[in-house]
Enzyme design. Sequence first.
Site, short mmCIF file in Angstrom:
data_model
loop_
_atom_site.label_atom_id
_atom_site.label_comp_id
_atom_site.label_asym_id
_atom_site.label_seq_id
_atom_site.Cartn_x
_atom_site.Cartn_y
_atom_site.Cartn_z
N SER A 1 6.93 -12.99 5.60
CA SER A 1 6.65 -13.94 6.68
C SER A 1 5.54 -14.91 6.30
O SER A 1 4.62 -14.57 5.56
CB SER A 1 6.21 -13.20 7.94
N GLU B 1 15.34 -2.40 6.44
CA GLU B 1 14.16 -2.44 7.31
C GLU B 1 14.57 -2.30 8.78
O GLU B 1 13.97 -1.55 9.54
CB GLU B 1 13.40 -3.77 7.10
C1 LIG Z 1 4.91 -4.46 13.57
C2 LIG Z 1 5.22 -5.65 12.69
C3 LIG Z 1 5.17 -5.48 11.32
C4 LIG Z 1 5.43 -6.57 10.50
N1 LIG Z 1 5.31 -6.38 9.16
C5 LIG Z 1 5.57 -7.41 8.34
C6 LIG Z 1 5.40 -7.24 6.93
O1 LIG Z 1 5.00 -6.18 6.44
N2 LIG Z 1 5.68 -8.28 6.13
C7 LIG Z 1 6.12 -9.48 6.61
O2 LIG Z 1 6.37 -10.37 5.81
N3 LIG Z 1 6.23 -9.70 7.96
C8 LIG Z 1 5.96 -8.68 8.83
N4 LIG Z 1 6.06 -8.88 10.18
C9 LIG Z 1 6.42 -10.20 10.70
C10 LIG Z 1 7.77 -10.24 11.40
O3 LIG Z 1 8.83 -10.19 10.48
C11 LIG Z 1 7.78 -11.53 12.23
O4 LIG Z 1 6.79 -11.41 13.22
C12 LIG Z 1 9.11 -11.77 12.91
O5 LIG Z 1 10.12 -12.03 11.97
C13 LIG Z 1 9.02 -12.94 13.90
O6 LIG Z 1 8.50 -14.06 13.28
P1 LIG Z 1 7.27 -14.88 13.91
O7 LIG Z 1 6.21 -13.91 14.28
O8 LIG Z 1 6.93 -15.98 12.98
O9 LIG Z 1 7.84 -15.47 15.28
P2 LIG Z 1 8.73 -16.79 15.44
O10 LIG Z 1 9.85 -16.77 14.46
O11 LIG Z 1 7.83 -17.97 15.43
O12 LIG Z 1 9.32 -16.59 16.88
C14 LIG Z 1 8.57 -16.90 18.07
C15 LIG Z 1 9.46 -16.64 19.27
O13 LIG Z 1 10.62 -17.51 19.22
C16 LIG Z 1 11.83 -16.75 19.28
N5 LIG Z 1 12.86 -17.36 18.42
C17 LIG Z 1 12.68 -17.83 17.15
N6 LIG Z 1 13.85 -18.29 16.66
C18 LIG Z 1 14.79 -18.10 17.63
C19 LIG Z 1 16.19 -18.37 17.72
N7 LIG Z 1 16.86 -18.92 16.70
N8 LIG Z 1 16.84 -18.03 18.86
C20 LIG Z 1 16.16 -17.47 19.92
N9 LIG Z 1 14.82 -17.19 19.88
C21 LIG Z 1 14.14 -17.50 18.76
C22 LIG Z 1 11.45 -15.38 18.74
O14 LIG Z 1 12.32 -14.37 19.18
C23 LIG Z 1 10.02 -15.21 19.28
O15 LIG Z 1 10.05 -14.73 20.60
C24 LIG Z 1 5.78 -7.84 11.04
C25 LIG Z 1 5.79 -8.00 12.43
C26 LIG Z 1 5.51 -6.92 13.25
C27 LIG Z 1 5.50 -7.13 14.73
#
Ligand SMILES: Cc1cc2nc3c(=O)[nH]c(=O)nc-3n(C[C@H](O)[C@H](O)[C@H](O)COP(=O)(O)OP(=O)(O)OC[C@H]3O[C@@H](n4cnc5c(N)ncnc54)[C@H](O)[C@@H]3O)c2cc1C
Length: 410
Positions: free
Chosen positions: A140, A255
Amino acid sequence: MDFDDTPEEAAFRAEARAWLEANAPRPGAPDAWAGMEGAPAGSDAFDEFVERCKQWQRTLSDGGWACLTWPKEYGGQGLTSAHNMIFNQEVGQFGVTLGVLIPGLGFVGPTIIAHGSDEQKARYLPPLVRADEVWCQLFSEPGAGSDLANLRTKAERDGDEFVVTGQKVWNSFAHVADYGILLARTNPDVPKHKGITFFLVDMRSPGIEIRPIRQINGAAKFNEVFLDEVRIPAGNVLGEVDGGWAVTHTTLMYERGQIGATRDRKLAQRMIDAARAGGTLDDPVVRQAIARAHTREQILRYFSLKLQTAIRQGKRPGAEASLMKLLVGNHLRDSAVDGMMVAGLDAVAGGEGPIGGDQWKDLLLWQYEVRFGGGTEEIQRNTIGESVLGLPREERVDKDLAFRDVKQSG
Ligand SMILES: Cc1cc2nc3c(=O)[nH]c(=O)nc-3n(C[C@H](O)[C@H](O)[C@H](O)COP(=O)(O)OP(=O)(O)OC[C@H]3O[C@@H](n4cnc5c(N)ncnc54)[C@H](O)[C@@H]3O)c2cc1C
């Protein structure tokens, strides 16, 4: 749906249970995750947690129960997914966790098995089995989470090395990791999914800076990771250069399955215990909350039996893993809210007494991790909509554009 073990599976289950009873801490022993939540990285409590995870993996390895489906030549047991599932069901009844080793064992190892060269498998798998190396996931970025292929960290070839610069975020356990799986853009002149490469990176490489992120529950499990001209040998590419998206699919599939896997937390029973201790077991509103939790647990049980039957028949769960992850997330969320109600003031101001309010407060804060990690609920619903219900695919306007021509915010 098949509810029963075959005679061979029943024998394996009995053998696993007997070994666990002799070697694993008893159910109800102090929480295996103690020291993780609320303990800052680098504290004695956190270090003890890391050591406890490693020790448990080494116990498994010594006993011949580690990495059941991995090839024997790399330290695994060469067994089937059905054996693995049975062992996981049994181990779930004991007070143990692999904690910081979960990324490495849950999805890094399986990805290396699926896409690695023989040299990579021989180098990286045995230390994973022995818990000698901890891994993290560097996927991410601030502008690339749900839309992971939008990542901007770049890797440029320089002789036998790649030079990587960019920023990652939400990287679980990166602060204690020896290695990371890293996605970086190697070709911005092709559409976004086609110019990404999957690297194995030594977390002690010069140019890597790790900054822990403090969570609302006091834990500091996540990190920001900054990469400034980090040099990665070309031999550390997993799969093909520019072909990292196919490798990423494997990682994300494992995952998601990992996060969605049902762990029977016995939340309905815990609510009954709290209500009994608080004298509210006759309250009809409390009884309805308990009945709802019990109903969800039964739905999860039957759904996981359905998944297990598919695994036994050699099928790979696809969108079912998304569905399972959603069901687990809903159950944790609703149980946390109802549990807070049942525990009442104890969940806010008491905590450690017989009503056990702290556990509901912790669950309320923690359930978000399951619901966002490994792909948010909205993204799981998109997957279900498209691949189960046959709804029209989401508009992807940048699908055929070269990445460098895609408009970026910020
Ligand atoms: C417990 C935990 C562990 C994690 N560990 C890791 C790790 O080890 N390594 C790593 O790289 N990442 C990690 N992550 C990150 C995780 O993969 C991301 O938080 C997740 O993919 C969401 O991305 P974002 O936080 O950028 O949210 P965003 O993608 O910015 O999303 C924000 C909001 O918009 C919504 N949204 C986005 N796109 C769409 C769509 N096309 N349609 C409808 N709704 C949408 C989402 O559902 C969300 O509610 C972790 C996250 C958590 C919570």
